[in-house]
Write a protein that holds these residues in place. Structure first.
Motif, PDB file in Angstrom:
ATOM      1  N   ARG C  89     -50.178   4.437   2.063  1.00 41.53           N
ATOM      2  CA  ARG C  89     -49.200   4.663   3.253  1.00 41.53           C
ATOM      3  C   ARG C  89     -47.961   3.693   3.427  1.00 41.53           C
ATOM      4  O   ARG C  89     -47.230   3.756   4.329  1.00 41.53           O
ATOM      5  CB  ARG C  89     -49.826   5.207   4.595  1.00 41.53           C
ATOM      6  CG  ARG C  89     -50.908   6.286   3.991  1.00 41.53           C
ATOM      7  CD  ARG C  89     -51.741   6.425   5.491  1.00 41.53           C
ATOM      8  NE  ARG C  89     -51.140   6.686   6.525  1.00 41.53           N
ATOM      9  CZ  ARG C  89     -51.223   6.353   7.768  1.00 41.53           C
ATOM     10  NH1 ARG C  89     -52.210   5.198   8.155  1.00 41.53           N
ATOM     11  NH2 ARG C  89     -50.432   6.751   8.849  1.00 41.53           N
ATOM     12  N   ARG C  91     -45.767   2.814   1.459  1.00 43.50           N
ATOM     13  CA  ARG C  91     -44.628   3.553   0.777  1.00 43.50           C
ATOM     14  C   ARG C  91     -44.327   4.941   1.488  1.00 43.50           C
ATOM     15  O   ARG C  91     -43.404   5.312   2.020  1.00 43.50           O
ATOM     16  CB  ARG C  91     -44.616   3.549  -0.682  1.00 43.50           C
ATOM     17  CG  ARG C  91     -44.506   2.261  -1.367  1.00 43.50           C
ATOM     18  CD  ARG C  91     -44.398   2.359  -2.843  1.00 43.50           C
ATOM     19  NE  ARG C  91     -44.444   1.243  -3.506  1.00 43.50           N
ATOM     20  CZ  ARG C  91     -45.501   0.305  -3.637  1.00 43.50           C
ATOM     21  NH1 ARG C  91     -46.695   0.740  -3.276  1.00 43.50           N
ATOM     22  NH2 ARG C  91     -45.306  -0.874  -4.130  1.00 43.50           N
ATOM     23  N   LYS C  93     -45.170   6.756   4.150  1.00 42.66           N
ATOM     24  CA  LYS C  93     -44.631   6.906   5.625  1.00 42.66           C
ATOM     25  C   LYS C  93     -43.127   6.882   5.598  1.00 42.66           C
ATOM     26  O   LYS C  93     -42.504   7.745   6.509  1.00 42.66           O
ATOM     27  CB  LYS C  93     -45.342   5.802   6.452  1.00 42.66           C
ATOM     28  CG  LYS C  93     -46.875   6.065   6.860  1.00 42.66           C
ATOM     29  CD  LYS C  93     -47.459   5.098   7.977  1.00 42.66           C
ATOM     30  CE  LYS C  93     -46.908   5.377   9.023  1.00 42.66           C
ATOM     31  NZ  LYS C  93     -47.664   4.416  10.302  1.00 42.66           N
ATOM     32  N   ILE C  94     -42.651   5.783   5.028  1.00 43.40           N
ATOM     33  CA  ILE C  94     -41.378   5.701   4.818  1.00 43.40           C
ATOM     34  C   ILE C  94     -40.622   6.751   4.331  1.00 43.40           C
ATOM     35  O   ILE C  94     -39.632   7.530   4.632  1.00 43.40           O
ATOM     36  CB  ILE C  94     -40.599   4.339   4.281  1.00 43.40           C
ATOM     37  CG1 ILE C  94     -41.291   3.329   5.095  1.00 43.40           C
ATOM     38  CG2 ILE C  94     -38.997   4.275   4.024  1.00 43.40           C
ATOM     39  CD1 ILE C  94     -41.053   1.703   4.581  1.00 43.40           C
ATOM     40  N   SER C  96     -41.960   9.897   4.173  1.00 39.17           N
ATOM     41  CA  SER C  96     -41.853  10.965   4.493  1.00 39.17           C
ATOM     42  C   SER C  96     -40.449  11.001   5.685  1.00 39.17           C
ATOM     43  O   SER C  96     -40.145  12.221   5.903  1.00 39.17           O
ATOM     44  CB  SER C  96     -43.227  10.936   5.416  1.00 39.17           C
ATOM     45  OG  SER C  96     -43.287  12.125   6.362  1.00 39.17           O
TER      46      SER C  96
ATOM     47  N   SER D  23     -44.208  12.430  11.638  1.00 41.12           N
ATOM     48  CA  SER D  23     -42.828  11.790  10.864  1.00 41.12           C
ATOM     49  C   SER D  23     -41.701  12.590  11.565  1.00 41.12           C
ATOM     50  O   SER D  23     -40.401  11.967  11.511  1.00 41.12           O
ATOM     51  CB  SER D  23     -43.096  11.961   9.528  1.00 41.12           C
ATOM     52  OG  SER D  23     -43.022  13.203   9.184  1.00 41.12           O
ATOM     53  N   LEU D  42     -36.477  -0.196   8.577  1.00 40.07           N
ATOM     54  CA  LEU D  42     -37.534   0.934   8.884  1.00 40.07           C
ATOM     55  C   LEU D  42     -38.688   0.336   7.842  1.00 40.07           C
ATOM     56  O   LEU D  42     -38.512  -0.094   6.535  1.00 40.07           O
ATOM     57  CB  LEU D  42     -37.290   2.117   8.349  1.00 40.07           C
ATOM     58  CG  LEU D  42     -38.195   3.188   8.079  1.00 40.07           C
ATOM     59  CD1 LEU D  42     -39.056   3.375   9.549  1.00 40.07           C
ATOM     60  CD2 LEU D  42     -37.877   4.375   7.402  1.00 40.07           C
TER      61      LEU D  42
END
Lengths: 111, 111, 111, 111
Positions: C89, C91, C93-94, C96, D23, D42
């Protein structure tokens, strides 16, 4: 959003370069918070304010600006909790947990 | 470090997928905290424990593992404060600020 | 919970009494984090680790114990995010969020 | 304080009642942040803005107000870092730690 936008804001403002004791700076923030007229609670890791979103953010801003007068480095942690249509949550959130467990919980201030 | 490594740990554990009211889950954490035997204070934005570093992290771990039994997503915020050779800071930190200002500060639990 | 209990842990460990520049202490924590073998990301406000709950809490503990060797006062803020059955996550989560918006977002490290 | 009061503000805004995947709401905040014209980064646990104190708090306020349109409960964690006379710290803080250790550190975005 309507007229009421009440939140809880927990904040902790700390200067980094003034040694391990920072209570004098915390006291200056508390003087600002106390003078704001908002309901608040001081605990051992920060202070919780209840008020309109604009109001609590303004208090946060003034605390940081005040400490910046004689501190080159300041760190501030904050947590905000919004719940639509709820007010008086400084007390009601604790009561809700205590009601669920059916007893009073550890609260050193009352000891 | 010597034998004593006492810290304050403030924690707040929240499941994301269970709606806006999470007090039942907070109560489960408080039952774990209360059973730990550590000194603690519940406030409206979290709970503060005082204990050895190992002890307070173990309580944090058990709270998360407990909520993970029936929650797919959990967020937890924590703040830790270590001060060498100091104990009893759940009370003494507040007293220090009040002494500086020369008066009691807003504490809704006592109202 | 099964065998896998992977979380993201964001942490920031700061000594209070050493002046406004604390990068030497952050570097000591990063050396510990880097040696742990866990995946991590350093950003300008902290470091994010991905690993088993036990593993990331152990790294947090070792960072604090290391700084306590020559610091009397340490503050640490942490945030933990558990999502059942998800890994990688740091990577995803960004990605998404970027997929939702249909474009890459500001990421100074790549500039 | 003079004319410049630049801070880093890390924020994470999360609705509580919309299930484990948030998200879409994070993306709405990022659209607001991106449109602000401020420099930002981010990462997998939040977003870091650099700007004047007034500017970053205004962005925080607008993110919360936007999510409040269709969320009854919102939690937001934030951390603020002020250092007098410093700007461009989204990059320089990381570089300072890497210089101390003499090597690049784990940064998944570049992989």
């Amino acid at each position: 959003m309507g007229a009421i936008f009440v939140v809880l804001l927990e904040l902790s403002v700390t200067p980094l370069g003034k040694g391990g004791s920072v209570s004098a700076y915390v006291a200056r923030c508390l003087a600002i918070i106390d003078a704001s007229g908002l309901e608040y609670e001081l605990h051992s890791m920060g202070t919780i304010l209840e008020g309109e979103l604009d109001e609590v953010l303004d208090v946060l801003k003034r605390c940081i600006e005040d400490l910046a007068k004689d501190n080159d480095r300041i760190t501030c942690s904050a947590k905000l909790d919004y719940r639509q249509g709820h007010r008086g949550r400084l007390r009601s959130k604790i009561a809700s947990v205590e009601n669920t467990l059916g007893r009073k919980l550890g609260t050193p201030r009352e000891a």
